[in-house]
Design a protein around this motif. Structure first.
Motif, mmCIF file in Angstrom:
data_model
loop_
_atom_site.group_PDB
_atom_site.id
_atom_site.type_symbol
_atom_site.label_atom_id
_atom_site.label_comp_id
_atom_site.label_asym_id
_atom_site.label_seq_id
_atom_site.Cartn_x
_atom_site.Cartn_y
_atom_site.Cartn_z
ATOM 1 N N UNK A 233 0.829 -1.209 0.000
ATOM 2 C CA UNK A 233 0.000 0.000 0.000
ATOM 3 C C UNK A 233 0.866 1.263 0.000
ATOM 4 N N UNK A 234 1.963 1.229 0.757
ATOM 5 C CA UNK A 234 2.844 2.397 0.810
ATOM 6 C C UNK A 234 3.470 2.675 -0.552
ATOM 7 N N UNK A 235 3.946 1.595 -1.216
ATOM 8 C CA UNK A 235 4.565 1.785 -2.531
ATOM 9 C C UNK A 235 3.535 2.247 -3.552
ATOM 10 N N UNK A 236 2.309 1.740 -3.458
ATOM 11 C CA UNK A 236 1.234 2.177 -4.365
ATOM 12 C C UNK A 236 1.000 3.677 -4.231
ATOM 13 N N UNK A 237 0.984 4.135 -2.985
ATOM 14 C CA UNK A 237 0.734 5.558 -2.737
ATOM 15 C C UNK A 237 1.868 6.415 -3.310
ATOM 16 N N UNK A 238 3.094 5.889 -3.235
ATOM 17 C CA UNK A 238 4.237 6.646 -3.743
ATOM 18 C C UNK A 238 4.259 6.670 -5.259
ATOM 19 N N UNK A 239 4.029 5.510 -5.887
ATOM 20 C CA UNK A 239 4.157 5.400 -7.342
ATOM 21 C C UNK A 239 2.855 5.691 -8.074
ATOM 22 N N UNK A 240 1.737 5.595 -7.378
ATOM 23 C CA UNK A 240 0.450 5.863 -8.021
ATOM 24 C C UNK A 240 0.036 4.801 -9.008
ATOM 25 N N UNK A 241 0.440 3.563 -8.823
ATOM 26 C CA UNK A 241 0.051 2.456 -9.699
ATOM 27 C C UNK A 241 0.012 1.159 -8.890
ATOM 28 N N UNK A 242 -0.475 0.109 -9.505
ATOM 29 C CA UNK A 242 -0.600 -1.160 -8.790
ATOM 30 C C UNK A 242 0.771 -1.789 -8.562
ATOM 31 N N UNK A 243 0.990 -2.221 -7.310
ATOM 32 C CA UNK A 243 2.259 -2.843 -6.926
ATOM 33 C C UNK A 243 1.960 -4.136 -6.179
ATOM 34 N N UNK A 244 2.714 -5.194 -6.479
ATOM 35 C CA UNK A 244 2.551 -6.476 -5.796
ATOM 36 C C UNK A 244 3.882 -6.905 -5.197
ATOM 37 N N UNK A 245 3.853 -7.233 -3.894
ATOM 38 C CA UNK A 245 5.050 -7.729 -3.222
ATOM 39 C C UNK A 245 4.894 -9.235 -3.047
ATOM 40 N N UNK A 246 5.732 -10.024 -3.716
ATOM 41 C CA UNK A 246 5.707 -11.487 -3.617
ATOM 42 C C UNK A 246 6.831 -11.941 -2.696
ATOM 43 N N UNK A 247 6.439 -12.304 -1.454
ATOM 44 C CA UNK A 247 7.439 -12.716 -0.468
ATOM 45 C C UNK A 247 7.718 -14.209 -0.604
ATOM 46 N N UNK A 248 9.000 -14.595 -0.591
ATOM 47 C CA UNK A 248 9.392 -16.000 -0.675
ATOM 48 C C UNK A 248 10.135 -16.404 0.587
#
Length: 305
Positions: A259-274
């Protein structure tokens, strides 16, 4: 050793007759017993032992060789006291009840055996064989469970009806059939008496069959008691829950980062944790202009840093 009663006169109450004959007039209890005794004697006949064959659908598959030899010795001295119950097939008599006596009679060298010839439906044959073995405690837990399952599935019985027929509680029937959910290798360990039914029921808490088998071997190798096995299962469940809770906590954290990265970049971001704290961040764009905007934004962030 005291022998438990076999089928006897209690069979009629367990398996209702399928015929349509009118009921005979009521008679005093004493007279009724005398009449039954006469009928049994009249129906009992001697047949060649070579003309008798076991029922292929007999629930019991394992016979204790030592016990058979003991029974054979008894038969040599006193003969077969209780006749076999059979049904006439094309060219032989199929055993409905009494396979153990038949096997022992062969060991004793008998040429003929006493039988009572009956005519039962397929369901009645299975029920009688099951009831006789249960009354004599001859079935191992897996054989019993498979017989219960067959009666329920093939003959459309309900668990309450089945429990009443075999003189067991509904809970006992249910718990018995639950053993069939175990890995087949674990079931065989129960048959071989490497683990008890108590151990087996505890293992049902584990859904993965490979893990069930590994744990069953651990129980056998380390000679764990049922109580120790139950504690082991609780510890495994706790570890599983702790891992699940940790995973849920991690997912919450990474959702917040998304959510934080989305707010910064203004686009959809997905964090895939492994595993091992590694992962991948995916940033979506929908046009060349938007890609350039994101690049400019990242460059400005980099310059500020």
């Amino acid at each position: 050793m005291v022998r438990k009663n076999g089928l006897g006169k209690g069979l009629d109450s367990l398996i209702p007759s399928t015929g349509h004959k009118k009921a005979a007039p009521a008679k005093p209890e004493v007279k009724k017993e005398v009449v039954v005794e006469k009928v049994i004697k009249k129906e009992e006949v001697m047949v060649k032992i070579t003309e008798v064959e076991p029922n292929r659908e007999q629930p019991r598959k394992n016979f204790n060789e030592d016990a058979l030899l003991e029974l054979a010795d008894s038969i040599k001295q006193f003969g077969i006291i209780q006749p076999l119950v059979v049904q006439k097939q094309d060219d032989y008599y199929e055993i409905i009840a009494g396979e153990r006596r038949w096997r022992a009679a062969k060991l004793a060298g008998l040429k003929e055996v006493p039988v009572i010839i009956k005519n039962y439906t397929e369901q009645e044959r299975v029920e009688i064989a099951l009831i006789e073995n249960i009354q004599r405690e001859d079935l191992n837990p897996i054989e019993e469970a498979m017989a219960f399952k067959r009666l329920l599935t093939e003959f459309d019985l309900k668990q309450d009806e089945l429990a009443e027929r075999v003189s067991k509680s509904r809970t006992a029937v249910t718990n018995s059939m639950r053993l069939l959910k175990l890995d087949e290798r674990v079931q065989q360990m129960v048959v071989d008496e490497k683990i008890s039914t108590g151990h087996a029921r505890a293992l049902l808490a584990v859904g993965d069959k490979e893990q069930q088998y590994n744990l069953a071997n651990k129980i056998f190798d380390e000679k764990l008691s049922v109580r120790e096995t139950e504690r082991l299962m609780k510890n495994l469940q706790k570890e599983k829950k702790d891992k699940k809770d940790q995973k849920a906590e991690n997912e919450f954290i990474y959702k917040g980062i998304e959510e934080k990265i989305k707010m910064i970049l203004g686009t959809k971001v997905t964090v895939n944790h492994k595993k091992n704290n590694k992962g991948r961040i995916e940033i979506e764009y929908y046009s060349n202009e938007e890609l350039e905007r994101i690049m400019d934004l990242l460059e400005s962030i980099h310059q500020e840093a």
